[in-house]
Design a protein around this motif. Structure first.
Motif, PDB file in Angstrom:
ATOM      1  N   ALA A  97      25.918  -2.082 -48.038  1.00 50.94           N
ATOM      2  CA  ALA A  97      27.008  -2.528 -48.906  1.00 50.94           C
ATOM      3  C   ALA A  97      26.677  -2.381 -50.389  1.00 50.94           C
ATOM      4  N   ALA A  98      25.460  -2.771 -50.798  1.00 54.11           N
ATOM      5  CA  ALA A  98      25.099  -2.723 -52.227  1.00 54.11           C
ATOM      6  C   ALA A  98      25.037  -1.294 -52.767  1.00 54.11           C
ATOM      7  N   PRO A  99      24.308  -0.358 -52.150  1.00 51.29           N
ATOM      8  CA  PRO A  99      24.262   0.995 -52.712  1.00 51.29           C
ATOM      9  C   PRO A  99      25.616   1.687 -52.747  1.00 51.29           C
ATOM     10  N   VAL A 100      26.440   1.501 -51.710  1.00 47.06           N
ATOM     11  CA  VAL A 100      27.769   2.121 -51.712  1.00 47.06           C
ATOM     12  C   VAL A 100      28.606   1.563 -52.865  1.00 47.06           C
ATOM     13  N   THR A 101      28.497   0.272 -53.098  1.00 44.87           N
ATOM     14  CA  THR A 101      29.239  -0.370 -54.193  1.00 44.87           C
ATOM     15  C   THR A 101      28.815   0.174 -55.551  1.00 44.87           C
ATOM     16  N   GLU A 102      27.509   0.271 -55.796  1.00 41.88           N
ATOM     17  CA  GLU A 102      27.020   0.698 -57.108  1.00 41.88           C
ATOM     18  C   GLU A 102      27.374   2.159 -57.397  1.00 41.88           C
ATOM     19  N   VAL A 103      27.278   3.023 -56.399  1.00 33.58           N
ATOM     20  CA  VAL A 103      27.619   4.432 -56.600  1.00 33.58           C
ATOM     21  C   VAL A 103      29.105   4.566 -56.935  1.00 33.58           C
ATOM     22  N   THR A 104      29.940   3.825 -56.236  1.00 33.56           N
ATOM     23  CA  THR A 104      31.383   3.891 -56.502  1.00 33.56           C
ATOM     24  C   THR A 104      31.702   3.362 -57.897  1.00 33.56           C
ATOM     25  N   THR A 105      31.064   2.251 -58.279  1.00 32.85           N
ATOM     26  CA  THR A 105      31.300   1.669 -59.604  1.00 32.85           C
ATOM     27  C   THR A 105      30.847   2.604 -60.714  1.00 32.85           C
ATOM     28  N   LEU A 106      29.805   3.375 -60.477  1.00 33.60           N
ATOM     29  CA  LEU A 106      29.286   4.293 -61.497  1.00 33.60           C
ATOM     30  C   LEU A 106      30.360   5.285 -61.956  1.00 33.60           C
ATOM     31  N   LEU A 107      31.241   5.660 -61.074  1.00 32.90           N
ATOM     32  CA  LEU A 107      32.343   6.559 -61.450  1.00 32.90           C
ATOM     33  C   LEU A 107      33.262   5.877 -62.464  1.00 32.90           C
ATOM     34  N   LEU A 108      33.551   4.611 -62.233  1.00 33.96           N
ATOM     35  CA  LEU A 108      34.385   3.847 -63.162  1.00 33.96           C
ATOM     36  C   LEU A 108      33.678   3.659 -64.499  1.00 33.96           C
ATOM     37  N   THR A 109      32.383   3.354 -64.462  1.00 39.24           N
ATOM     38  CA  THR A 109      31.595   3.190 -65.681  1.00 39.24           C
ATOM     39  C   THR A 109      31.619   4.468 -66.515  1.00 39.24           C
ATOM     40  N   GLY A 110      31.432   5.610 -65.863  1.00 43.52           N
ATOM     41  CA  GLY A 110      31.463   6.892 -66.568  1.00 43.52           C
ATOM     42  C   GLY A 110      32.801   7.141 -67.232  1.00 43.52           C
ATOM     43  N   TYR A 111      33.876   6.746 -66.588  1.00 42.44           N
ATOM     44  CA  TYR A 111      35.214   6.941 -67.158  1.00 42.44           C
ATOM     45  C   TYR A 111      35.392   6.127 -68.437  1.00 42.44           C
ATOM     46  N   PHE A 112      34.968   4.852 -68.408  1.00 43.76           N
ATOM     47  CA  PHE A 112      35.099   4.014 -69.605  1.00 43.76           C
ATOM     48  C   PHE A 112      34.228   4.523 -70.753  1.00 43.76           C
ATOM     49  N   LEU A 113      33.040   5.005 -70.455  1.00 44.79           N
ATOM     50  CA  LEU A 113      32.169   5.549 -71.500  1.00 44.79           C
ATOM     51  C   LEU A 113      32.770   6.816 -72.107  1.00 44.79           C
ATOM     52  N   TYR A 114      33.393   7.619 -71.284  1.00 43.63           N
ATOM     53  CA  TYR A 114      34.041   8.830 -71.777  1.00 43.63           C
ATOM     54  C   TYR A 114      35.175   8.473 -72.745  1.00 43.63           C
ATOM     55  N   LYS A 115      35.985   7.476 -72.379  1.00 46.83           N
ATOM     56  CA  LYS A 115      37.076   7.044 -73.251  1.00 46.83           C
ATOM     57  C   LYS A 115      36.539   6.460 -74.555  1.00 46.83           C
ATOM     58  N   GLU A 116      35.494   5.652 -74.462  1.00 42.70           N
ATOM     59  CA  GLU A 116      34.925   5.022 -75.662  1.00 42.70           C
ATOM     60  C   GLU A 116      34.327   6.061 -76.600  1.00 42.70           C
ATOM     61  N   ARG A 117      33.672   7.092 -76.037  1.00 48.12           N
ATOM     62  CA  ARG A 117      33.083   8.136 -76.867  1.00 48.12           C
ATOM     63  C   ARG A 117      34.169   8.929 -77.587  1.00 48.12           C
ATOM     64  N   LYS A 118      35.254   9.239 -76.894  1.00 45.63           N
ATOM     65  CA  LYS A 118      36.361   9.959 -77.527  1.00 45.63           C
ATOM     66  C   LYS A 118      36.959   9.142 -78.662  1.00 45.63           C
ATOM     67  N   PHE A 119      37.137   7.848 -78.444  1.00 49.69           N
ATOM     68  CA  PHE A 119      37.694   6.979 -79.478  1.00 49.69           C
ATOM     69  C   PHE A 119      36.761   6.877 -80.679  1.00 49.69           C
ATOM     70  N   ARG A 120      35.464   6.765 -80.420  1.00 49.16           N
ATOM     71  CA  ARG A 120      34.472   6.665 -81.501  1.00 49.16           C
ATOM     72  C   ARG A 120      34.447   7.949 -82.327  1.00 49.16           C
ATOM     73  N   ASN A 121      34.430   9.081 -81.659  1.00 46.73           N
ATOM     74  CA  ASN A 121      34.410  10.369 -82.368  1.00 46.73           C
ATOM     75  C   ASN A 121      35.659  10.579 -83.188  1.00 46.73           C
ATOM     76  N   TRP A 122      36.806  10.119 -82.662  1.00 44.31           N
ATOM     77  CA  TRP A 122      38.063  10.251 -83.381  1.00 44.31           C
ATOM     78  C   TRP A 122      38.038   9.429 -84.669  1.00 44.31           C
ATOM     79  N   ASN A 123      37.459   8.214 -84.591  1.00 41.59           N
ATOM     80  CA  ASN A 123      37.366   7.341 -85.769  1.00 41.59           C
ATOM     81  C   ASN A 123      36.419   7.922 -86.816  1.00 41.59           C
ATOM     82  N   ILE A 124      35.307   8.529 -86.325  1.00 34.38           N
ATOM     83  CA  ILE A 124      34.339   9.100 -87.255  1.00 34.38           C
ATOM     84  C   ILE A 124      34.944  10.292 -87.997  1.00 34.38           C
ATOM     85  N   ASN A 125      35.670  11.114 -87.241  1.00 38.44           N
ATOM     86  CA  ASN A 125      36.265  12.307 -87.841  1.00 38.44           C
ATOM     87  C   ASN A 125      37.470  11.940 -88.701  1.00 38.44           C
TER      88      ASN A 125
END
Length: 443
Positions: free
Chosen positions: A415-443
């Motif tokens: 249960a634990a490893p399956v949960t963490e691997v699945t959550t990692l996809l969601l984590t990556g999505y939020f980081l991608y959005k945050e990086r785009k927003f940060r770069n937009w503000n810098i530029n």
């Protein structure tokens, strides 16, 4: 804290703040492991199972304490980064007072919840007796533990993480001495374990209060003006930590419910013993998170958003490395590890077969947790809450109720490893959005 110093020595500063915090958290986990050792060897597997059945209670305290404290520390850190020392000191006083009030309220409420909880879990015999003996004492100890943890976060915010580490060392040493005295020598059973925890926590609290009366430079004890707005902001900002801990508590209740129905006391005991290792690793990760969070809040408040992201990225690499090291160390030690706590062959067999499967989660859980800390530290409570809610409740509960039905005890470990691997996809999505927003503000 000095912004230029953080820029020039980012990795060193992360480790400087995180290692003492990590050691302090590890020492906290050592108390749990030491308690398990004495219970397993001087009380029996029923004692271990009884303590584990009550873990949701502990997670409730931790959830409320972390929600108020981490949210308050983030607000105080940003105020300090912007140069408003009076505001950050007011937040400190209110945060500690609110944490104490909430913890005492929980203890009053929990007195009436023991029997319904045990009934739902179908506990009986010695398990009920040991549960009541232990947690009646812990209702006094847990508020002190939460208050100590809250103070410790502000000690790290003072730039003096080493002091709290020393207090944690003292706490562990006293706890082990008292465990041996009350359990091995006086034969007080699980009640002795609870008394040992309470006395150790009270001594630690005395040392912490001495620090804020005599040594603190920024955060000082005293009167404060209660602010409803700051209280709400702290709770909202720390909501992801509350969700994370409460989700863990609910998940632990679900684990116990499923294991008790499908496997029995032996399964709960095996899961608890593997859980000691998982708890220890989670303390390493939380230590890194608590160490990095004040740095992230400080530089983000100083408008150094790219540097805040770099601190998060480096910390993620550190916790991934830590997970790899733990996995490799325990790869051949599962049999020896189980023998530390029990001599029952059935329980030891479950531990040996399940530990490696369960530890796969260590490669991913650290990254998910640190990223959640990062979003809290920069005031983005929604992203942090969603990550915590997904990995600690929604995805995990689905896994708990489906995988054991398909694979038995192996499904429990999966249960634990399956949960963490699945959550990692969601984590990556939020980081991608945050990086785009940060770069937009810098530029």
């Amino acid at each position: 804290m000095n912004l230029e110093q953080i820029k020039q020595n980012t990795g060193k500063m992360i480790l400087q703040f995180s290692i003492p915090a990590m050691i302090a958290m590890l020492l906290t986990s050592m108390i749990t492991i030491a308690d398990g050792f004495f219970i397993g060897n001087y009380v029996g597997k029923e004692g271990i199972a009884a303590v584990n059945l009550g873990l949701p209670i502990i997670y409730l305290y931790l959830g409320v304490g972390l929600m108020v404290s981490i949210g308050g520390v983030a607000i105080a850190g940003m105020a300090l980064g912007s140069g408003d020392r009076e505001a950050c000191n007011q937040v400190f006083r209110q945060t500690v007072a609110t944490t104490a009030a909430f913890s005492v309220m929980i203890s009053v409420i929990m007195v009436f919840c023991f029997r319904p909880m045990l009934s739902i879990l179908h506990a009986d015999g010695k398990v009920i007796l040991y549960f009541q003996e232990y947690y009646q004492i812990m209702l006094l100890e847990l508020p002190v533990m939460v208050i100590n943890s809250s103070f410790g976060m502000f000690i790290r915010g003072e730039g003096d993480p080493g002091y709290y580490m020393k207090v944690s060392v003292l706490n562990v040493v006293l706890n082990v001495i008292f465990d041996d005295l009350f359990t091995a020598c006086l034969c007080w059973g699980v009640a002795g374990i609870g008394i040992a925890s309470l006395l150790s926590a009270l001594v630690s609290l005395a040392c912490i209060l001495y620090y804020f009366w005599k040594k603190a430079r920024i955060y000082r004890l005293g009167a404060f003006r209660f602010s409803g707005a700051i209280c709400v902001q702290s709770i909202l900002n720390g909501s992801s930590e509350f969700i994370g801990e409460m989700s863990t508590g609910i998940a632990m209740f679900a684990y116990n419910f499923v294991i008790m129905r499908r496997i029995g006391v032996d399964g709960v005991t095996a899961f608890t013993i593997v859980g000691y290792l998982a708890y220890g690793f989670s303390m390493v990760v939380i230590g890194f998170g608590q160490g990095a969070s004040p740095l992230i809040s400080f530089v983000y408040g100083a408008e150094e958003k790219k540097l805040a992201a770099e601190i998060r990225s480096r910390t993620n690499r550190y916790v991934f490395g830590a997970g790899t090291v733990v996995f490799l160390l325990m790869l051949g030690g599962s049999g020896w590890y189980g023998s530390l706590f029990v001599q029952n062959e059935a329980v030891k067999g479950m531990i040996q077969s399940g530990m490696i499967i369960f530890m796969i989660s260590f490669f991913f859980s650290g990254v998910n947790t640190i990223t959640s800390f990062y979003f809290t530290a920069i005031g983005k409570a929604f992203e942090s809450a969603v990550i915590s809610f997904a990995r600690g409740l929604v995805i995990l509960l689905v896994c708990i109720f489906t995988l054991p039905a398909l694979f038995g005890m192996t499904g429990v470990w999966m249960a634990a490893p399956v949960t963490e691997v699945t959550t990692l996809l969601l984590t990556g999505y939020f980081l991608y959005k945050e990086r785009k927003f940060r770069n937009w503000n810098i530029n």
